[in-house]
Design an enzyme around this catalytic site. Structure first.
Site, short mmCIF file in Angstrom:
data_model
loop_
_atom_site.label_atom_id
_atom_site.label_comp_id
_atom_site.label_asym_id
_atom_site.label_seq_id
_atom_site.Cartn_x
_atom_site.Cartn_y
_atom_site.Cartn_z
N HIS A 122 0.88 -1.18 0.00
CA HIS A 122 0.00 0.00 0.00
C HIS A 122 0.91 1.22 0.00
O HIS A 122 2.03 1.17 0.54
CB HIS A 122 -0.83 -0.05 1.29
CG HIS A 122 -1.89 1.00 1.41
ND1 HIS A 122 -1.60 2.31 1.70
CD2 HIS A 122 -3.24 0.92 1.30
CE1 HIS A 122 -2.74 3.00 1.77
NE2 HIS A 122 -3.75 2.18 1.53
N ASP A 199 3.41 -3.75 8.20
CA ASP A 199 2.17 -3.02 7.96
C ASP A 199 1.05 -3.99 8.31
O ASP A 199 0.77 -4.93 7.57
CB ASP A 199 2.11 -2.58 6.50
CG ASP A 199 0.77 -1.94 6.15
OD1 ASP A 199 -0.16 -1.98 6.98
OD2 ASP A 199 0.65 -1.42 5.02
N GLN A 202 -4.10 -4.67 7.36
CA GLN A 202 -5.03 -5.73 6.95
C GLN A 202 -4.93 -6.97 7.85
O GLN A 202 -5.91 -7.68 8.02
CB GLN A 202 -4.76 -6.14 5.49
CG GLN A 202 -5.00 -5.04 4.47
CD GLN A 202 -6.45 -4.60 4.39
OE1 GLN A 202 -7.38 -5.39 4.61
NE2 GLN A 202 -6.68 -3.33 4.08
N LYS A 225 -10.27 -0.14 10.54
CA LYS A 225 -10.40 -1.36 9.76
C LYS A 225 -10.72 -2.56 10.66
O LYS A 225 -10.83 -3.68 10.19
CB LYS A 225 -9.11 -1.63 8.98
CG LYS A 225 -8.85 -0.62 7.86
CD LYS A 225 -7.69 -1.07 7.00
CE LYS A 225 -7.05 0.06 6.22
NZ LYS A 225 -7.87 0.56 5.12
N CYS A 365 -4.82 2.18 -3.54
CA CYS A 365 -3.58 2.75 -2.99
C CYS A 365 -2.39 1.84 -3.21
O CYS A 365 -1.50 1.75 -2.36
CB CYS A 365 -3.73 3.09 -1.51
SG CYS A 365 -4.92 4.38 -1.21
#
Lengths: 409, 134
Positions: A122, A199, A202, A225, A365
């Site tokens: 991303h 990251d 998710q 999220k 993104c």
């Protein structure tokens, strides 16, 4: 068993029609919906104990401070941090990664150093490293993805050397769904002395993430999220690393003592939380992880493996549809990007919207990834705890309708 | 409110014990509380038997911080450095004898932090660690 029907009752927004069709929400990868308890916790703060934190002597402020710090403890425990001091509240994943780039990065990255990331990142885990490299004279290397949507690990291993100072990778791709073999990659990075930033935007919402077992060095994730509100996210890092890092933003609340000659910094984690924080949002975030804990992250992962498995099976049968990313549901999360012939993803999404289905279309993104795939855009369905096999069936029906409507001879 | 400002606290606040500075001292430290701007200086005189002979404190602070500091100085005199190390948060709170919210806790414990830093060089981080309970 995972009771989706019961879970759905906790999400007031899901009980509505859009375009006269019952809402099917398939864009949790962008932002999840919020359960009643999260909404109420923030409402209660504003109605009953709204006040600034950390300073007030009066009851409201003490209650707000306790709730804010208690939320931090919940989120820290959720990822199994060894202490709540290692959990910094930020606005979102993007800010968490920028904090690391500007604070740790500018203090540690030197000309000639190498930062390894991947082609499937991303922009939040890509642009900050490009910027850092431009400012320091370092170099960024991107691990390529294979045809099947996996990382080319041979390249990664070949690139590892003492010049590599940081490996910044997603724990779950927001487009391909790919879950890289993070634990092995971390071991390999540590062997050459590099730190690893994950990251987790998710991954943290969708699977058990334990920073101590993973042995990562930084983990960035967002509240919105994972059933929480927007405007709140977190950065986790080890205490020794955070202690050595200079502050990112400076000003109120992050200081110990200020004179006109200079200042000293507050203890962790407050050293990195300048200004009045997002108090209601932090409280909502704490409530969100409590809700997720109640369901169990292993159960959530299992539910999504089953749902993704069913979705892959059904979508693979849709005429002209191509899925990007691993086909094995064990190797991926529940974000499925696809194209359908030469029908533009925006048109697909618009037709699906007419059917009450909220789905994402665009580059998500991740423009370098789409360049690699040779596509301007993809359509993406992403699942969460409130999605069902029936949602997948409705999606397939909607896609058939889109194809009938938009196929050119 | 009456509960917070109990008689023993008000007595120490009005007539603090061991207030001032020491001309001869072996240990001294100034500590600040960033939350409310309190400042306390602790001077200690430790003899060759490692026993605390004299203690004095000066600085500005609220009644809770002044009273807890006054009480702490009483507790310290005559103790060995080793014994002084054992004085913890609970000991101060027991002495104060009141329930204290998280913000005022910093006031109540400021002088204990200063003493530990003066006596055996406790670091900021080690002090933080003592608060790391979940």
């Amino acid at each position: 068993m995972f009771n989706t029907k019961k879970i759905r009752q906790d999400f007031p927004i899901l009980d509505q029609k859009t375009n006269n069709k019952p809402l099917i929400y398939l864009d949790s990868g962008a932002s999840s919906q919020k359960p009643q308890t999260v909404i109420e916790s923030m409402d209660t703060y504003y109605r009953q104990y709204n006040a600034n934190v950390h300073r007030g002597i009066y009851q409201l402020s003490e209650k707000a401070s306790a709730a804010y710090e208690n939320a931090r403890k919940k989120v820290a425990r959720f990822i199994n941090a060894s202490t709540w001091r290692e959990l910094i509240f930020t606005r979102n994943t993007t800010e968490s990664i920028n904090l690391v780039a500007y604070s740790w990065g500018l203090a540690n990255i030197k000309p000639g150093d190498i930062i390894i990331t991947t082609e499937m990142e991303h922009h939040a885990n890509l642009v900050p490293w490009q910027q850092l490299a431009a400012q320091t004279g370092a170099m960024v290397k991107y691990i390529p993805i294979t045809e099947q949507g996996y990382l080319d690990l041979a390249k990664y291993e070949a690139w590892l050397s003492p010049a590599v100072k940081l490996v910044a990778i997603t724990q779950m791709s927001n487009v391909l769904g790919t879950i890289p073999p993070i634990k092995t990659m971390i071991k390999q990075a540590h062997a050459v002395g590099a730190l690893v930033l994950l990251d987790g935007a998710q991954s943290v919402p969708h699977m058990p993430v334990d920073v101590q077992t993973l042995d990562c060095d930084f983990l960035a994730f967002s509240g919105h999220k994972m059933l929480g509100p927007t405007g709140i996210g977190a950065l986790w890092s080890r205490k020794d690393i955070l202690s050595a890092m200079p502050p990112f933003m400076t000003g109120g609340d992050m200081i110990k003592r200020v004179t006109l000659e200079g200042s000293t910094w507050n203890s962790l984690p407050w050293k990195f939380e300048a200004g009045t924080p997002a108090i209601a949002e932090a409280i909502g975030f704490g409530e969100a992880v409590e809700y997720l804990d109640g369901l169990g992250m292993a159960n959530i992962r299992q539910h999504e493996i089953e749902l993704t498995s069913y979705a892959l099976e059904q979508l693979n049968q849709v005429e002209g549809l191509q899925i990007y990313g691993p086909q094995n549901p064990q190797d991926r999360g529940g974000a499925i990007a696809f194209t359908m012939g030469d029908i533009h993803p925006h048109d697909i999404a618009a037709v699906l919207d007419g059917e009450g289905i909220a789905i994402r279309a665009g580059h998500h993104c991740a423009m370098p990834l789409h360049d690699k795939l040779g596509l301007p855009a993809t359509t993406r369905a992403s699942f969460y705890i409130y999605n069902t096999a029936e949602d997948v069936d409705r999606l397939v029906e909607g896609l058939d309708k889109a194809r009938e409507l938009l196929t050119r001879d | 409110m009456d509960e917070l400002y109990r008689q023993n606290i008000l007595e120490h606040y009005r007539n603090p014990h061991n207030e001032g500075t020491l001309e001869t001292y072996t240990h001294s430290h100034i500590e600040h509380n960033p939350l409310c701007g309190d400042k306390v200086q602790i001077d200690l005189l430790v003899d060759d038997q490692h026993r605390i002979d004299q203690v004095a404190f000066s600085g500005k602070g609220c009644a809770i911080s002044q009273a807890s500091t006054s009480m702490l100085t009483d507790m310290l005199i005559g103790k060995t450095v080793e014994e002084a190390k054992q004085i913890d948060k609970e000991a101060i709170l027991d002495e104060l004898g009141i329930e204290i919210g998280p913000v005022r806790l910093k006031c109540a414990l400021l002088s204990l932090k200063a003493v530990k830093m003066a006596l055996y060089g406790l670091s900021e981080e080690e002090w933080d660690n003592e608060e790391d309970d979940w």
